[in-house]
Design a protein around this motif. Sequence first.
Motif, mmCIF file in Angstrom:
data_model
loop_
_atom_site.group_PDB
_atom_site.id
_atom_site.type_symbol
_atom_site.label_atom_id
_atom_site.label_comp_id
_atom_site.label_asym_id
_atom_site.label_seq_id
_atom_site.Cartn_x
_atom_site.Cartn_y
_atom_site.Cartn_z
ATOM 1 N N VAL A 82 0.859 -1.178 0.000
ATOM 2 C CA VAL A 82 0.000 0.000 0.000
ATOM 3 C C VAL A 82 0.898 1.232 0.000
ATOM 4 O O VAL A 82 1.880 1.290 0.737
ATOM 5 N N ILE A 83 0.575 2.173 -0.858
ATOM 6 C CA ILE A 83 1.251 3.477 -0.822
ATOM 7 C C ILE A 83 0.189 4.491 -0.428
ATOM 8 O O ILE A 83 -0.814 4.646 -1.123
ATOM 9 N N GLN A 84 0.403 5.146 0.693
ATOM 10 C CA GLN A 84 -0.645 6.038 1.169
ATOM 11 C C GLN A 84 -0.053 7.313 1.757
ATOM 12 O O GLN A 84 0.911 7.262 2.515
ATOM 13 N N THR A 85 -0.640 8.430 1.390
ATOM 14 C CA THR A 85 -0.292 9.676 2.058
ATOM 15 C C THR A 85 -1.203 9.773 3.276
ATOM 16 O O THR A 85 -2.429 9.809 3.124
ATOM 17 N N ILE A 86 -0.595 9.737 4.426
ATOM 18 C CA ILE A 86 -1.396 9.682 5.658
ATOM 19 C C ILE A 86 -1.374 11.044 6.338
ATOM 20 O O ILE A 86 -0.308 11.607 6.607
ATOM 21 N N HIS A 87 -2.572 11.553 6.564
ATOM 22 C CA HIS A 87 -2.688 12.823 7.282
ATOM 23 C C HIS A 87 -3.317 12.505 8.621
ATOM 24 O O HIS A 87 -4.527 12.385 8.745
ATOM 25 N N LEU A 131 -1.927 10.312 -1.971
ATOM 26 C CA LEU A 131 -1.785 8.999 -2.600
ATOM 27 C C LEU A 131 -2.596 7.952 -1.845
ATOM 28 O O LEU A 131 -2.679 7.978 -0.617
ATOM 29 N N ASN A 132 -3.183 7.061 -2.591
ATOM 30 C CA ASN A 132 -3.885 5.949 -1.955
ATOM 31 C C ASN A 132 -3.919 4.781 -2.943
ATOM 32 O O ASN A 132 -4.830 4.624 -3.724
ATOM 33 N N ILE A 133 -2.877 3.986 -2.894
ATOM 34 C CA ILE A 133 -2.683 2.937 -3.904
ATOM 35 C C ILE A 133 -2.540 1.600 -3.199
ATOM 36 O O ILE A 133 -1.797 1.484 -2.222
ATOM 37 N N LYS A 134 -3.263 0.631 -3.683
ATOM 38 C CA LYS A 134 -3.077 -0.729 -3.155
ATOM 39 C C LYS A 134 -2.781 -1.659 -4.318
ATOM 40 O O LYS A 134 -3.489 -1.648 -5.311
ATOM 41 N N GLU A 135 -1.744 -2.439 -4.213
ATOM 42 C CA GLU A 135 -1.351 -3.337 -5.304
ATOM 43 C C GLU A 135 -1.093 -4.742 -4.786
ATOM 44 O O GLU A 135 -0.372 -4.932 -3.797
ATOM 45 N N ASN A 136 -1.652 -5.710 -5.466
ATOM 46 C CA ASN A 136 -1.293 -7.114 -5.280
ATOM 47 C C ASN A 136 -0.967 -7.677 -6.654
ATOM 48 O O ASN A 136 -1.746 -7.509 -7.583
ATOM 49 N N PRO A 137 0.163 -8.350 -6.804
ATOM 50 C CA PRO A 137 0.431 -8.930 -8.124
ATOM 51 C C PRO A 137 -0.564 -10.039 -8.434
ATOM 52 O O PRO A 137 -0.920 -10.816 -7.550
ATOM 53 N N ALA A 138 -1.001 -10.105 -9.680
ATOM 54 C CA ALA A 138 -1.959 -11.142 -10.057
ATOM 55 C C ALA A 138 -1.295 -12.505 -10.113
ATOM 56 O O ALA A 138 -1.924 -13.521 -9.819
#
Length: 679
Positions: free
Chosen positions: A93-98, A135-142
Motif C-alpha cells: 500500500v502506498i498512502q499519504t497519511i494525514h 496517494l492511496n494505492i493498493k497493489e497485489n500482483p496477479a
Amino acid sequence: NVTEAYKGWLTYKKITGANWLNENNKWLRTIVVKDHSEVMKSAKNELVNAICEMTDEEPTLANAVESSYQILLTTSKDNNVESLDELNEDGYVIQTIHSNDRSYISLTGKTDKGVLYASFHFLRLIQTRTNLDNLNIKENPANQYRMINQWDNMDGSIERGYAGESIFFENNKFTTNLERIKDYARLLSSVGINAISINNVNVHAVETKLITDEFLPDVAKVAEIFRNYAIKTFLSINYASPMQLGDLKTADPLNEDVRQWWKEKAKDVYRVIPDFGGFVVKADSEHRPGPFTYDRNHADGSNMLAEALEPFGGVVIWRCFVYNCMQDWRDRKTDRARAAYDHFKPLDGQFHDNVILQIKNGPMDFQVREANSPLFGALTETNQILEFQVTQEYTGQQRHLCYLIPQWKEILEFDTFAKGQGTPIKRIVDGSTFENKLSGIAAVSNIGNDNNWTGHQLAQANLYGYGRLIWNPDLSTEEITGEWVRATFGNDPEVVEQITTMLHDSWPIYENYTSPLGVGWMVNPNHHYGPNVDGYEYSVWGTYHFADWQGIGVDRTVKSGTGYTAQYFKENADMYESLDSCPDELLLFFHHVPYTHKLKSGVTVIQHIYNTHFEGVEQAIGLNERWSKLKGKIDEERYDNVANRLEVQIENAKQWRDIINTYFFRKSGINDEKNRTIY
Ligand code: GCW
C-alpha cells in the motif's frame, strides 16, 4: 557506461521546471526505515539514490516518524494504513497519511518484498510527475511466479540473443562484473519480476556442471545479488546429469539409483543456496535427453525431480515444448501444433504438487501471429505457467521495432471457455480458475551485455512491459507504454507522443511485411532472420505453409485436416473449424484456401498478401520519419541507436516485401490489382 541508454527506465533524470518540485519536494527529504533486511536496504538505497539524482538533494535517514513530511518504509501494521489484510505476500500500500499530529507517505508491505515494489512504484510516480499529497494505492500482483528465463551459455553466447553476449558468463566461467548483474536485478525487480533461471534450457557440457561444487559457489554469489532484490534463482538442468556427472549407466526416472542420485544432488545445491528456487527442464525436446528414452512419460520424469527438491521447498518447472522435430514433410497427418496437448493433456492430475508445467503461448513457436495454446484450460489439475518470448527471435531480432505488449495482451485476454464464457487465459495462468497451488508467467529475456541491454533501445519497452503486464494483466497497453516512455525519456509531450505511437503501431507493421495471415515461418533456417519462404518447407521441423499454384495454408480442421481444432473448447473449436467464422488473421493457421478466397476484410488472400507487404514497407518508412522528428530532443547515443536500426528495418522490410510478393506472384500467376512492382 552508465548513460541513459544503460539506465533504461531507471533513469532518474533531474527534475526541471519548478512546478512539480515546488509542490512535492517537501515529501522527499527524509526516509524512515523500520527494519533492516537486505531487501529493505535495496529499497532504501534505490529511493535515496533516485531522489538525490532527481532533486539534487540527498534525503536524510531516520528511525522513526517524528515530524511531518517523511517517507516511511515498513512492514508493520501500526501506522494507520488500512487494508493491509487484503495484501498478499508481495502486495503493498502506498498512502499519504494525514493524521492528527503529522502527515507522511507510507510505503507498506506485508513483507519487505512489498516494500521494495512499493518503492519502485513510488519512484515511478515521481518520474511521471504525480502529485504526492493524497496517494492511496493498493497493489497485489496477479501472478505468483513472475519469471525471466535466460538462454545464456557459459561460453558467453546467448541462444537467440540479439544484444551482445551474456552478462553472467564468459569463457566458460562466471563473470566478475557483479555490478552489472546487480543493475539487472534492479531493472527486473522494479517491474516486479521475482524469479530467474540464469542458464539456457539447452544445457550443454559445461553448464551441466552448474549443479556441482565447481560452480555452485558462483551460483550462490549470483543468487545473493538477486535475493537482495527479492528474486529467486533457478538453474536449467540436464536430464541426463546422473550419467554425465555421476557414473550411472541410465537416467531412467524409475531407477532407484537415479532417484537417489538426484536426492543427493538436491542436498548439495541447497547446502550452498538454502533458498534456491528449483530446476527448469527441457526434456525430450529438440534432441535433449528425457524420460522417453526409457519408455517413461513426463510425469515420471518430472515427479522424480520433484521428490528430490520437495524436502527443501524447491519446484520443478517442466517445459511442454515437446514435439517431433524429425518429421517428414510428406507426412500430412503429423501436426506439430497438436504436440504439447497430445503429450500433456493425458497426464493431467499425475504431477506432484511442486511440479509446474511451462507452456509456450502458442502451439508452434513464438511466431508474429499464431493461435493460442489449447493446453490453457485443458489442464485442470496441474500447476502451470505460461511462457512468452521477450527476445525477438521471430519478430525482428531487435533490429526491427516490434512492441509485443499488444500481442501478449491479446493472448492473456483470449477466452478459452474452459469454464464457460469468461475464462480468459490470464485467469487460468494466475491460478484462479482451477485454484492451482503454483502458477504464473515466465519469459525468455532479451538482454545481453550491449550498453543499452537490449540492442535496440526501444526493445527495453518489451522487458519493462512484460514485467508490468504480468504483475497486472488488467493494465492497458497505453498505461504501460506511458509509464515506460516517461520514465525512460522524460515528459516532453512530443517525445512521449511519437514514441508511444511508434511502439503501438510496430507489431502490426512487422506482421504486414512478414508471413501473412497466421501461417508463420518463411524465415531463413537456423538463425531465423530474414525472408525465405521455403526455408522450412521441406525440413524436419514440422513448420510448413503448403503453398502451391492454387492456394496456401495448413488444414488443421477436424473435417479434412489434422484435427487440431478439436483441442479447443467447443466455442473456439467451432469458430476455428469453420471458414466462415475463422478470424482473418489466423486463416492460414487453420485452413488451406485458394489464393482467390475472399477474406472478411473483402479482399482476396493473394491481394491481401500484396497489399500488406507494400503497406508494411511504407509504414516502416513512416516509423523512421517519426523518429527523425525527435533529433535533438533525445541524447545522441539513444537517438542514433534507433535511427540506425530503423534504416536496417526499412531495407529488410523491402527484402521481405519483394521476396514474398514475387514468390506468390510466381506461384499463383495472379496480378496485383494495383499493378505495383513485383519482380
Ligand atoms: O524455437 C526454438 C528456438 C530454440 C529454443 C527452443 C526452445 C532454447 O529456436 O533456440 O531453444 O525454441 O524453446 O527450447
